[in-house]
Scaffold this active site. Structure first.
Site, PDB file in Angstrom:
ATOM      1  N   CYS A   1     -20.017  51.864  11.359  1.00 24.01           N
ATOM      2  CA  CYS A   1     -20.876  52.079  10.176  1.00 24.01           C
ATOM      3  C   CYS A   1     -22.137  52.874  10.528  1.00 24.01           C
ATOM      4  CB  CYS A   1     -21.276  50.718   9.611  1.00 24.01           C
ATOM      5  SG  CYS A   1     -22.558  50.814   8.343  1.00 24.01           S
TER       6      CYS A   1
ATOM      7  N   CYS B   1     -24.236  39.540   6.946  1.00 24.31           N
ATOM      8  CA  CYS B   1     -23.966  38.550   7.971  1.00 24.31           C
ATOM      9  C   CYS B   1     -24.208  38.977   9.426  1.00 24.31           C
ATOM     10  CB  CYS B   1     -22.545  38.045   7.886  1.00 24.31           C
ATOM     11  SG  CYS B   1     -22.038  37.601   6.229  1.00 24.31           S
TER      12      CYS B   1
ATOM     13  N   CYS C   1     -19.696  56.198   2.452  1.00 23.49           N
ATOM     14  CA  CYS C   1     -20.600  56.139   1.303  1.00 23.49           C
ATOM     15  C   CYS C   1     -21.296  57.480   1.071  1.00 23.49           C
ATOM     16  CB  CYS C   1     -21.623  55.009   1.489  1.00 23.49           C
ATOM     17  SG  CYS C   1     -22.465  55.037   3.059  1.00 23.49           S
TER      18      CYS C   1
END
Ligand code: SF4
Length: 470
Positions: A238, A6, A437
């Protein structure tokens, strides 16, 4: 192939806002292809949503759209689903609107809620709903939006960069305490705008002024923007935005993303000199790895050939397919513009998640005659799922979770796989990043607990949003 979750946009201007929302969203369409939508305020809320990419609107059609979506303030969204059924199409398109009986509230949101089970219980909802709908209902519990955003920042865990508009004409934006997903703002003589990326301000000639800080709420009224610090900045932005998601011409932390990617490529050249010495040419996977390939070329002097080209109009989406179909659509999307007979090739890629994209490309290069293939990856090895709005599969699907670099090279048919070292990545970008991650260290508690539990389940095939229901 990863999908970003998004892009959001909000604007207040002197004049009709629709054109700002339209062009701003178009500049962010790379962040979501599933659906799009606009919400404006003119004696109440006016909403339009549809599936697919933002359409091309010809000059003569603009007036019709402005009549449909009048007003001087509005919000907009492009979506790739983080939760809820992906085939639900319009049902989950944003901006999403809820009513508490006294007021309607619309939000457009980028991110993912981690403690969604708690949120559903809190709202006494049992059916399958997407996290944006839950968040919208939650924010609409109290009439005092500031108080409810304070509650949200304290109790709702996850990544959320939100823009909102109420039927009272309140326009606001806020970002979770870790600021995991981007949210920036800018001003021009006639407008204030908030966006996921600065490229979406540029297209409207709006000057980037800064970011909405983690844990901050901004309220826009008339020509003013009031900034309210709700909770302490606990920044964990991020890291993957730099390597893959953001547009190369966007600015993050004062630097163009493409300059950072060039540096990532240069660092790979320094780190893996042995393979550079053995190689004849550099090729990049278009387009996210092109800037890194250029940096690698600058650093090493090796020729960079743009021998892989995309078929511009093959835009079919691989995520709705199984692994075999996904590989075949990726094969169809990219073409080789040269014979590679007998060449030793460095192929630059931004990341390896499941490995099927890279495997398809490697096999294509082999079919074109490449003798050796060394895969250089600009992002460090992904070993853990993302709980913050990036579609990073399950533990069992992540090729980096259980395999060594040598095994990965074998599995994708390459001669070597060379990942960016974590320390090099941090050195180039700077600290205060989420790199969960890669490291398995999540910035929020529930995400950490879920990851620790999920890791222990052999062959764990639960999708990420299924963990959250528990
Ligand atoms: S886990 Fe990875 S992809 Fe997800 S927010 Fe953190 S760095 Fe980004």
């Amino acid at each position: 192939m990863l999908k970003e979750k998004c892009g959001v946009y909000a604007a207040k201007c002197n004049g009709e806002v629709f054109s700002k929302l339209y062009w701003g969203s178009l500049a962010q369409n790379h962040r979501g292809h599933e659906s799009y939508g606009f919400l404006t305020y003119y004696n109440g809320l006016r909403r339009y949503v549809d599936i697919g990419l933002i359409p091309r609107i010809e000059r003569e059609e603009f007036q019709r759209w402005m009549n449909l979506l009048p007003g001087e303030m509005g919000i907009a969204h492009v979506r790739y689903g983080t939760s809820g059924r992906r085939d639900a199409g319009l049902k989950y398109a944003q901006p999403i609107v809820s009513s508490n009986g006294r007021r309607k509230l619309g939000i457009a949101y980028n991110g993912n809620i981690v403690n969604i089970g708690w949120l559903k219980r809190e709202l006494k909802i049992k059916d399958e709903v997407c996290d944006s709908e839950l968040l919208c209902k939650y924010l609409n519990i109290k009439d005092n939006i500031i108080e409810q955003i304070e509650n949200c920042m304290e109790l709702v865990e996850g990544a959320y960069s939100v823009v909102g508009l109420s039927s009272n004409g309140d326009l606001f934006a806020f970002r979770d305490p870790h600021g995991i997903r981007p949210l920036i703002f800018g001003k021009s003589e006639d407008a204030i705008a908030i966006a996921s990326e600065s490229a979406a301000l540029d297209i409207n000639n709006i000057k980037l002024e800064g970011e909405i800080e983690p844990g901050e709420l901004v309220i826009i009224s008339k020509d003013e923007m009031e900034r309210i610090k709700i909770v302490k900045d606990n920044r964990a932005f991020c890291g993957f935005e730099f390597a893959y998601f953001s547009r190369p011409d966007s600015i993050i932390n004062g630097r163009f993303v493409y300059r950072i990617r060039e540096e990532l490529g240069r660092r790979l050249g320094k780190r893996y000199e042995d393979y550079v010495r053995k190689a004849d040419i550099i090729i990049s996977i278009p387009e996210t790895a092109d800037d890194a390939a250029y940096g690698l070329h600058e650093e090493t002097g090796l020729r960079w050939e743009r021998a892989l080209r995309r078929h511009r109009f093959v835009t079919h989406r691989a995520f709705i397919m199984g692994p075999r179909e996904r590989a075949s659509i990726i094969d169809m999307k990219v073409n080789i513009a040269n014979s590679l007979k007998g060449k030793k090739v460095i192929i630059v890629e931004d990341s390896i998640v499941r490995g099927d994209t890279t495997k398809t490309i490697v096999s294509k290069l082999k079919r074109a005659g490449a003798e050796k293939i060394f895969v250089f990856i600009t992002f460090p090895k992904i070993t853990h799922p993302c709980f913050y709005g990036i579609d990073m599969a399950t533990f069992s699907e992540l090729i980096g979770f259980s395999m060594s670099n040598e095994d990965i090279a074998k599995a994708i048919g390459a001669d070597a796989v060379c990942y960016q070292e974590y320390e090099d990545f941090i050195d180039i970008i700077g600290g205060n990043l989420c790199m969960a991650c890669v490291t398995g260290n999540y910035p929020t508690k529930t995400a950490q607990d879920i990851a620790n539990r999920a890791k222990l389940i052999p062959n764990n095939k639960l999708r990420i949003y299924e963990y959250f229901e528990v």
